[in-house]
Design a protein around this motif. Sequence first.
Motif, short mmCIF file in Angstrom:
data_model
loop_
_atom_site.label_atom_id
_atom_site.label_comp_id
_atom_site.label_asym_id
_atom_site.label_seq_id
_atom_site.Cartn_x
_atom_site.Cartn_y
_atom_site.Cartn_z
N LEU A 96 1.01 -1.11 -0.19
CA LEU A 96 -0.29 -0.11 0.39
C LEU A 96 1.11 1.43 0.33
O LEU A 96 0.55 2.21 -0.60
N ARG A 97 1.91 1.23 0.61
CA ARG A 97 3.11 2.37 0.56
C ARG A 97 3.28 3.10 -0.60
O ARG A 97 4.01 3.71 -0.89
N SER B 55 0.72 4.39 -2.88
CA SER B 55 0.73 6.08 -2.47
C SER B 55 1.39 6.61 -3.29
O SER B 55 1.39 7.49 -4.11
N ILE C 115 -1.00 6.67 -6.30
CA ILE C 115 -2.25 7.48 -5.21
C ILE C 115 -2.20 9.02 -5.58
O ILE C 115 -3.34 9.69 -5.65
N ILE C 116 -0.81 9.56 -4.99
CA ILE C 116 -1.29 11.22 -4.46
C ILE C 116 -0.40 12.12 -5.82
O ILE C 116 -1.05 12.23 -6.07
N LEU D 77 5.36 9.74 5.38
CA LEU D 77 4.65 9.09 4.67
C LEU D 77 5.18 7.50 4.61
O LEU D 77 4.89 6.41 5.07
N LYS E 98 -2.32 4.47 7.44
CA LYS E 98 -3.13 4.78 6.97
C LYS E 98 -4.13 5.39 7.08
O LYS E 98 -4.83 6.79 6.31
N PHE F 144 -2.08 8.79 5.18
CA PHE F 144 -2.13 8.46 4.26
C PHE F 144 -3.47 9.16 3.33
O PHE F 144 -3.89 9.33 2.26
N THR F 145 -4.79 8.95 4.47
CA THR F 145 -5.71 9.25 4.12
C THR F 145 -6.09 10.23 3.85
O THR F 145 -6.79 10.84 2.89
N ILE G 42 -3.91 12.60 1.01
CA ILE G 42 -4.72 12.04 -0.65
C ILE G 42 -5.83 13.74 -0.30
O ILE G 42 -5.61 14.47 -1.29
#
Length: 357
Positions: A21-22, A25, A28-29, A221, A228, A231-232, A235
């Motif tokens: 997930l890292r 990210s 996603i970011i 991060l 988690k 990260f949220t 965003i």
Amino acid sequence: MSDVNAEECRSGGGADDFFGLRVASIFIILVGSSSGALFPVLARRSSWLHVPKGVFDFAKYFGSGVIIATAFIHLLSPALDALSSQCLAPAWSEYPYALALCLLSIFSIFIIELIAFRWGTSKLKKIGVQHDPHGHNLGGHAAHGPESAFDTSTGAVAAAGVSIPRLTDDKSQTSASSHDLEEAKHNLDNTVLANPLAQVIGIAILEFGVALHSTLIGLTLAVDPDFKVLFTVLIFHQTFEGLGIGTRLAYMRLPAKYNWVPIAGAALYGITTPIGIAVGLGVRTTYNPGTATASIVSGVLDSLSSGILIYTGLVELLAHEFLFNKEMMDGSNMKIAYAVGSMLLGCALMALLGRWA
């Protein structure tokens, strides 16, 4: 120093869970940051995407609030914490270094802009253009480049910082109308061409402060145990901040050969946090944000960045958008309330995100 504090201060890696997930990210970011920064720039240039002016106004004032809250809540406060860490030598607690560095940054930016402003003004005088230091139109700032509007009903060109005669329909002025209008347009073109460096310096200062901050939070991060939640929050944090940066970039008025600058600035903002995350993941086995060295580096950079954004937010955005903006001062109470409300909303949301990041 307690065993817990000794563990936090030791050299070595940070958290290494949620590795997949890292890594995700980063992308996603990247999408969130780039979308927030690029959308205003591309939408304002688009011939088919007709975004109402009210949307740009909202984004501009909302972004101003975001930038101001970022300076105080997301930069200055963490800088104070970092430079007062128990991992540092006692000498660091004997003086408020974070506040001193913030102050140094504010006055350094002021001096840089003063020099750029005087240089731009002298260039305008050489070409015979009268310069109004408080000239504004469409949210422009004289040191960051004037903007213009053409009034077809009267044949007048209004340019921030350029003194242009307003023509009437009187027959006695008909013969002079064409000449005056052409001269006004020439003055406007010269004003835009004479001051690109001052505009670029202004936006580069803002980008520099935000880029430092974005890179540091990307590093954090990558190794933070509370991944988690952080990260949220990031965003939304990076998207809102990108919206503020992108709107400022969209309103730059530059000669044609510099049209790439706003797009490059938006793209640069979009990649800063992903780069920070990637670097953090690469050094995750050795990088611990709680060590003395990491605290000093992040504290110093956050302090300097906070000064940049405080100056930009309070002087360039608040003062010049409201107090020195004739369009705003002559506007209706509803327009003022809408602008202030949009700014306070951006500030409140960004300040709220500081509860988790």
